[in-house]
Design an enzyme around this catalytic site. Structure first.
Site, PDB file in Angstrom:
ATOM      1  N   ASP A 300       3.064 -41.736  11.037  1.00  0.00           N
ATOM      2  CA  ASP A 300       3.948 -40.767  10.374  1.00  0.00           C
ATOM      3  C   ASP A 300       4.723 -41.436   9.240  1.00  0.00           C
ATOM      4  OD1 ASP A 300       5.723 -38.783   9.653  1.00  0.00           O
ATOM      5  OD2 ASP A 300       6.392 -38.348  11.693  1.00  0.00           O
ATOM      6  N   TRP A 302       6.106 -39.234   6.827  1.00  0.00           N
ATOM      7  CA  TRP A 302       6.721 -38.036   6.250  1.00  0.00           C
ATOM      8  C   TRP A 302       7.994 -37.626   6.998  1.00  0.00           C
ATOM      9  CZ3 TRP A 302       1.583 -38.696   7.428  1.00  0.00           C
ATOM     10  CH2 TRP A 302       0.686 -38.734   6.351  1.00  0.00           C
ATOM     11  N   ASP A 303       8.321 -38.294   8.100  1.00  0.00           N
ATOM     12  CA  ASP A 303       9.447 -37.905   8.956  1.00  0.00           C
ATOM     13  C   ASP A 303       9.303 -36.454   9.419  1.00  0.00           C
ATOM     14  OD1 ASP A 303      11.827 -38.354  10.369  1.00  0.00           O
ATOM     15  OD2 ASP A 303      13.054 -37.553   8.740  1.00  0.00           O
ATOM     16  N   VAL A 304       8.106 -36.105   9.868  1.00  0.00           N
ATOM     17  CA  VAL A 304       7.871 -34.769  10.420  1.00  0.00           C
ATOM     18  C   VAL A 304       7.907 -34.868  11.950  1.00  0.00           C
ATOM     19  CG1 VAL A 304       6.742 -33.629   8.483  1.00  0.00           C
ATOM     20  CG2 VAL A 304       5.397 -35.155   9.918  1.00  0.00           C
ATOM     21  N   THR A 423      10.327 -32.790   5.659  1.00  0.00           N
ATOM     22  CA  THR A 423      11.146 -33.097   6.836  1.00  0.00           C
ATOM     23  C   THR A 423      12.092 -31.971   7.233  1.00  0.00           C
ATOM     24  OG1 THR A 423      12.546 -34.802   7.845  1.00  0.00           O
ATOM     25  CG2 THR A 423      12.998 -34.248   5.547  1.00  0.00           C
TER      26      THR A 423
END
Length: 624
Positions: A300, A302-304, A423
């Site tokens: 990850d 993308w900080d999803v 996010t």
């Protein structure tokens, strides 16, 4: 009552004993007094102002209040953003007692004073005359967990040190910030399951995201869970559980929504696999041992996050009854899994995704993709909004042409990437709600492209040397990596979204088939003193609840209104103005024959600067 493993014994009663309504995180109430036919008659039953509020203009940072009220033990309990507890009579609003934690009111890991409320426990076999057979817990930003008597508000002196447990004593690896206890613990039998929040986007090597299982009576540590392998902990961190959790009492499984590792937007320092990061992971509730795990995003960058408790529901599909869960995330996918095995109920395929062009970074070649149920967020951002472009003399279209944009999972880049989902896209920490009878699942979600830009370290330091405020420009240092980072919402110079509306929606799914039943814009953007068109919707924070009466109750939008929707049609059938955005799930309960819906209207600076300390209950008027 199994130490508030409350599930079997209390499932049919009209209480709201946990953050998500029950241990299965269904956010469902069997109350049916209020219906689509009479909800328009709802009136304010009572309101309480706690006094714990800050607009950030003084010594105390701005308050962000996301606390779901609890109703249990014939009492409404709320935890405040100053980490105090207020006990309220459920029908009159009279305050029974108030506990003052005397917490440190400084923004140690978060920009604001933030709390998602309290947790409740009671002994399976209470001892007559003994205090603290029923307890309320609240955590603080500086890692203190308080336990108080649910009847009196007095400290439970057998817990920790005179009622206060310093959880930071277990913060021993990369201990650069305290374990902020903003989400109340999940209570099951005689255990408290405790995650924590930290300071995002600032450092590469953060504390690893340990989950603690504590004795509910004493606070003693019983087991721990770590998502990050020990050999990788010197160079990364987090992959913590900052959201709520779910429990299946029959399977004795605890379900953990595990977030992304640090640094959030560059993974060159952590190229070795971290299979439990950005996952939903099931562990044995007695031991913490992993039973199964499903990674929702590989590597990850993308900080999803996996950012809410999965919703547990038995699904009738193709003639079979499946013990399932629904896990949402910022990606906008609905992962429907067998909660016993982790295997997909609806297919998950690995699809090729764009490669990174950043030196040192190696993005995953594929990512999980769920086509059914239909994703909350499309694979491509909506495109430039003509009105925002015209009012900014073509700014939006010029900038869109400059950025890297290859659809979902385009990696952060040096020239800037349009990140969609981003996010703050998809489902937020409120997660979804389910009607276990009809197996209808309701979820609100945001549609927000953001700009992700990596900046080589030397260039970043030059930029920051002339910047008065790092965060004001959207900058984050990601210290210990070769890059700083800039994150911007894709707005034009007058603050208008550059992308086509809607900005937020609410959707309903039939979990038996995976079909999307309806999808509507939700809420309204409030800007410059005006409400924008309803068709635009609003970015939302918080989640819905469902009642047997056929209603969805939700706050969540930036316009400071609380709403009810018809579960079957999605029609908005009631709304009321409260003092600030109600960025918390409401509680629904029945007391002395009357059904109540209680909202905390506290606000969140991400939506709007408006804040409040209001707790407000609605009910139907008495019959003449």
């Amino acid at each position: 009552m199994a130490g508030l493993g409350l599930a079997p014994a209390k499932a049919d009663e009209n209480i709201w004993p946990t953050f998500n309504g029950n241990l299965k995180a269904q956010k469902y109430s069997p109350a049916d007094q209020i219906t689509p036919q009479n909800v328009s008659k709802l009136t304010k039953a009572w309101e309480v102002h706690t006094g714990d509020v800050s607009d950030g203009s003084g010594d105390i940072p701005m308050s962000v209040w996301s606390a779901t009220p609890l109703f249990v033990n014939d009492t409404v309990y709320v935890g405040t953003p100053f980490y105090n507890i207020v006990a309220i009579e459920p029908d009159t609003g009279k305050v029974k007692w108030r506990y003052e934690s005397k917490a440190l009111l400084k923004a140690l890991t978060q920009p604001d004073m933030k709390s998602r409320g309290v947790a409740y426990w009671e002994a399976e076999n209470p001892v007559a005359g003994e205090p603290c057979q029923k307890r309320v817990y609240i955590g603080t930003m500086d890692a203190k967990l308080h336990a108080v008597d649910a009847d009196t508000g007095k400290p439970c002196t057998d817990f920790g040190e005179n009622g206060i447990l310093d959880v930071d004593k277990w913060n021993t690896v990369n201990a650069i910030f305290p374990f902020s206890l903003l989400q109340p613990p999940t209570v099951y039998k005689d255990k408290l399951f405790l995650g924590w929040a930290g300071r995002d986007w600032t450092d590469s090597a953060d504390p690893p995201g340990t989950v603690f299982a504590l004795n509910a009576r004493t606070g003693e540590l019983e087991w721990t869970f770590d998502a990050i392998p020990k050999e990788m902990q010197p160079k990364t961190g987090t992959a913590n559980v900052w959201a709520s959790m779910a429990v299946d009492p029959d399977l004795n499984l605890l379900y953990l929504p595990v977030s992304s590792p640090s640094p959030n937007f560059y993974g060159g320092n952590r190229l070795d696999p971290i299979p439990l990061a950005t996952s939903v992971t099931a562990v044995n509730a007695d031991t913490g041992q992993v039973v199964w795990s499903r990674q929702l995003v590989h590597h990850d960058i993308w900080d999803v996050d996996t950012n809410s408790a999965p919703t547990l529901i038995d699904i009738e599909k193709d003639g079979n009854k499946i013990p399932a869960l629904v896990q949402t995330s910022k990606t906008g996918f609905l992962f429907v899994l067998n909660r016993q095995t982790g295997e997909p109920v609806y297919p998950i395929e690995e699809r090729p995704v764009p490669a990174s062009d950043v030196p040192g970074e190696v993005a995953s070649k594929t990512q999980p993709y769920v086509a059914r149920p239909e994703p909350l967020v499309a694979d491509k951002w909506p495109g430039v909004f003509w009105l925002a472009d015209a009012l900014s003399f073509g700014y939006c279209s010029r900038k869109a042409a400059e950025y890297r944009d290859e659809g979902r999972y385009t990696p952060p880049s040096l020239k800037g990437t349009i990140a969609y989902p981003s996010t703050i896209s998809g489902a937020e920490w409120g997660g979804g709600a389910v009607d276990p009878e009809s197996q209808t699942y309701i979820i609100n979600h945001s549609l927000v492209p953001q700009i992700y830009k990596l900046i080589p370290r030397a260039d970043y330091e030059k930029i920051l040397s002339g910047a008065a405020n790092e965060s004001a420009g959207g900058y984050s240092p990601m210290r210990g990596s070769p890059y700083g980072f800039q994150l911007l919402n894709f707005l034009n110079p007058i603050g208008m979204p550059c992308w086509k509306p809607p900005y937020g929606q609410i959707s309903a799914y039939d979990l038996k088939t995976g079909d999307l039943l309806w999808r509507k814009p939700m809420g309204a953007v409030q800007q410059w003193g005006f409400y924008m068109p309803d068709s635009w919707g609003s970015v939302t924070i918080g989640g819905p609840v469902i009642t047997k009466g056929g209603l969805v109750f939700i706050g969540a939008s930036m316009d400071s209104k609380v709403r009810a929707y018809d579960v079957k049609t999605g029609e908005e059938v009631w709304k009321a103005l409260v003092d600030a955005p109600a960025v918390a799930m409401p509680a629904v309960y029945t007391y002395k024959g009357k059904q109540y819906v209680v909202f905390v209207a506290g606000g969140n600076s991400i939506l709007t600067p408006r804040v409040s300390d209001q707790v407000v209950a609605f009910t139907l008027p008495d019959q003449k």
